[in-house]
Enzyme design. Structure first.
Site, PDB file in Angstrom:
ATOM      1  N   GLU A 286      46.147 101.192  38.231  1.00 21.09           N
ATOM      2  CA  GLU A 286      47.015 102.312  37.858  1.00 21.09           C
ATOM      3  C   GLU A 286      48.420 102.119  38.419  1.00 21.09           C
ATOM      4  OE1 GLU A 286      47.124 107.205  38.434  1.00 21.09           O
ATOM      5  OE2 GLU A 286      45.903 105.927  39.741  1.00 21.09           O
ATOM      6  N   LYS A 351      47.450 109.116  30.165  1.00 24.08           N
ATOM      7  CA  LYS A 351      46.530 109.972  30.901  1.00 24.08           C
ATOM      8  C   LYS A 351      46.592 111.388  30.342  1.00 24.08           C
ATOM      9  CE  LYS A 351      45.211 111.147  35.666  1.00 24.08           C
ATOM     10  NZ  LYS A 351      45.583 111.043  37.085  1.00 24.08           N
ATOM     11  N   CYS A 404      42.598 107.022  36.843  1.00 22.90           N
ATOM     12  CA  CYS A 404      42.410 107.705  38.124  1.00 22.90           C
ATOM     13  C   CYS A 404      41.188 108.617  38.064  1.00 22.90           C
ATOM     14  CB  CYS A 404      43.682 108.453  38.503  1.00 22.90           C
ATOM     15  SG  CYS A 404      43.690 109.117  40.182  1.00 22.90           S
TER      16      CYS A 404
END
Length: 534
Positions: A286, A351, A404
């Site tokens: 990430e 995301k 994440c």
């Protein structure tokens, strides 16, 4: 044991409160990295006996009647979440220390809020309480509902859901393919709480012991049967490499070090392996690229040089897009970029589920008046994707992207586009240091592989990175604080799992059965009371 249970039931004051907090705190030993799930067979019976004694004085107020049960569940939850989530406070020390003053909020206020869900679980249970095994079903029902609510209420944070404690190793993870973590939460509490019945006479003790052995046997037996029938690894499956650069969070966005960080990523990408075979897919963690890639042609050219013609890079990076309102501004996304050997970004996934206060400010206008900023990249912040979609790679692999902590949400393993053949989770746990946090995170991500029957590739900045097959078995991994690369063939996806097909219906069926058992126990208890007191 009956005498001991009665002593717990009759406890009052600070001793009762302290025991509830300690029982919750000890329950964390069942979670990663400890995996001592046997402790839950002690702590949950303690909770049952404490709730046996959570009886209010006669009152017309519903709140006053429910308060003793709520307080007991809340104290248990507070101990559990403080002991299990204290490491969140480390994020406030990771960079300049501007947010150290928020440490009490992270370490105490967040657990205090999450404990409300366990308080509600206890209230729900007490509403159906009885004096036999029915109350065990009632407690399992309450926790099943509470953990389900915790997965989405106030954006959701189902970290360390109780069910994970019942699945510390792959053989015990396989039940997730049938009932998922939402179902396991309720079933785990039911099984963990059964020893509380041992204190209620020989017949009840014998029955509950037999039921306990049968359920544990079914749990382990199903896992053994499923793994015994697992197909051998496919030697022709695409080879996947994970790059773990191990960059300290305080240095991650240092402009003086960004070229060094980028060179480390490139070197680990191009590093030859023992067989000389080039990996088909390379995965970076990430936000691994310490700048906006599209604003650096030299960096794009360097990536193209590092890749062979049949290789694809999946890189966690910040993606910038023009706002479209004519002011020249940009909107930023926490993304996974797919690049080919020509340095062309062939696809991208943003995301969707952002971290409150970490990646965006809830109630932004009010928060900014109070002087609050985003903890992660305070001057920029991120926007959320409108939808989640799969990434189709040139080699036929279809990636379900997970960035994440999106990996802890079971209902977020759905995406638009072609059916996924692999889950790719990129993350940066450097915020939390070498604490239980990264170990808990990877354990929860592994369960998404089992639930969905999809291999999992997980790239973390400084650990724990790993490649897992569709049964959640680790094929290879890099531990925390290690710089390097690791590779394996994740293999093919499995046929659609029971959970993936019927997930919510299975969960509701489990709750229905538990509610019937609890109601039956309550009716039987009242009938027994009438017989004793005609």
């Amino acid at each position: 044991m009956e005498r001991f249970a009665n002593r717990i039931l009759l406890m009052t004051g600070w001793r009762r409160s302290l025991l509830a907090v300690l029982a919750g705190a000890l329950t964390v030993l069942g979670q990663a990295p400890f995996g001592i799930f046997a402790v839950c067979f002690v702590t949950f019976p303690l909770l049952v006996w404490l709730l046996d004694g959570a009886i209010a004085k006669p009152s017309r107020s519903w709140i006053a009647t429910a308060w003793p049960a709520f307080a007991t569940g809340w104290l248990f939850g507070f101990g559990y979440f403080v002991a299990g989530l204290w490491w969140i406070g480390n994020a406030l020390f990771a960079e300049a220390g501007d947010y150290v003053w928020l440490w009490p909020f992270a370490v105490l206020a967040i657990p205090a809020f999450l404990a409300i869900f366990y308080g509600l679980a206890a209230v729900l249970a007490r509403m159906m309480w009885s004096d036999g095994i029915g109350r065990i079903a009632a407690l399992a029902f309450g926790f099943g509902v509470a953990e389900w609510l915790r997965s989405f209420a106030f954006t959701g944070f189902p970290w360390n859901a109780i069910g994970y404690a019942a699945m510390p190793v792959p053989m015990l993870m396989q039940s997730a393919s049938a009932v998922g973590i939402v179902g396991m939460n309720a079933l785990a509490v039911f099984v963990f709480s059964l020893p509380a019945v041992f204190a209620q006479g020989r017949w009840r003790a014998g029955f509950s012991a037999g039921l306990l052995v049968a359920l544990l046997g079914a749990h382990a037996g199903y896992g053994y049967w499923r793994l015994a029938g697992a197909a051998a690894p496919d030697p022709g499956a695409p080879l996947v490499r994970i790059v773990q650069p191990d960059i300290e969070q305080s240095e991650k966005w240092d402009t003086e070090r960004r070229n060094e960080i980028f060179d480390t990523l490139l070197a680990l990408t191009a590093e030859p392996n023992a067989t000389g075979e080039k990996p088909a897919i390379v995965v970076w963690p990430e936000t691994s690229i310490p700048f906006i890639l599209t604003e650096s042609p030299d960096a794009v050219a360097a990536i193209a040089e590092a890749l062979d013609s049949d290789q694809t890079l999946l890189a966690g990076a910040v993606r910038a897009a023009e706002t479209g309102d004519g002011d020249g501004g940009s909107t930023y996304y926490n993304s996974i970029l797919a690049l080919n050997a020509d340095g062309v970004i062939i696809d991208a996934a943003d995301k969707e589920h952002l971290v409150p206060f970490g990646e965006y400010l809830p109630f932004k206008a009010i928060a900014e008046r109070l002087g609050l900023k985003k903890i992660a990249d305070a001057d920029r912040g991120y926007s959320a994707a409108e939808t989640r979609r799969t990434l189709s790679l040139p080699n036929g692999v279809v990636v379900l992207p997970s960035i994440c902590y999106e990996a802890i949400f079971p209902y977020e393993m759905q995406a638009d586009g072609d059916p996924a053949t692999m889950i790719v989770n990129v993350t940066n746990d450097a915020w939390y240091g070498d604490t239980p946090g990264p170990y808990q995170h990877v354990h929860q991500a592994r369960l998404r592989a089992v639930e969905n029957g999809l291999p999992l590739v997980r790239a973390a900045n400084n650990g724990i990175s790993g490649i897992f097959d569709a049964y959640g078995r680790q094929l290879d991994a890099l531990g925390y604080g290690v710089r390097g690369a690791v590779e394996a063939r994740p293999g093919a996806p499995l046929p659609e799992t029971i959970y993936r097909r019927y997930g919510r219906r299975i969960f509701l069926s489990i709750l229905f059965v538990l509610a019937i058992l609890a109601a039956g126990g309550r009716v039987a208890g009242r009938a027994s009371h009438r017989r004793r007191n005609p």
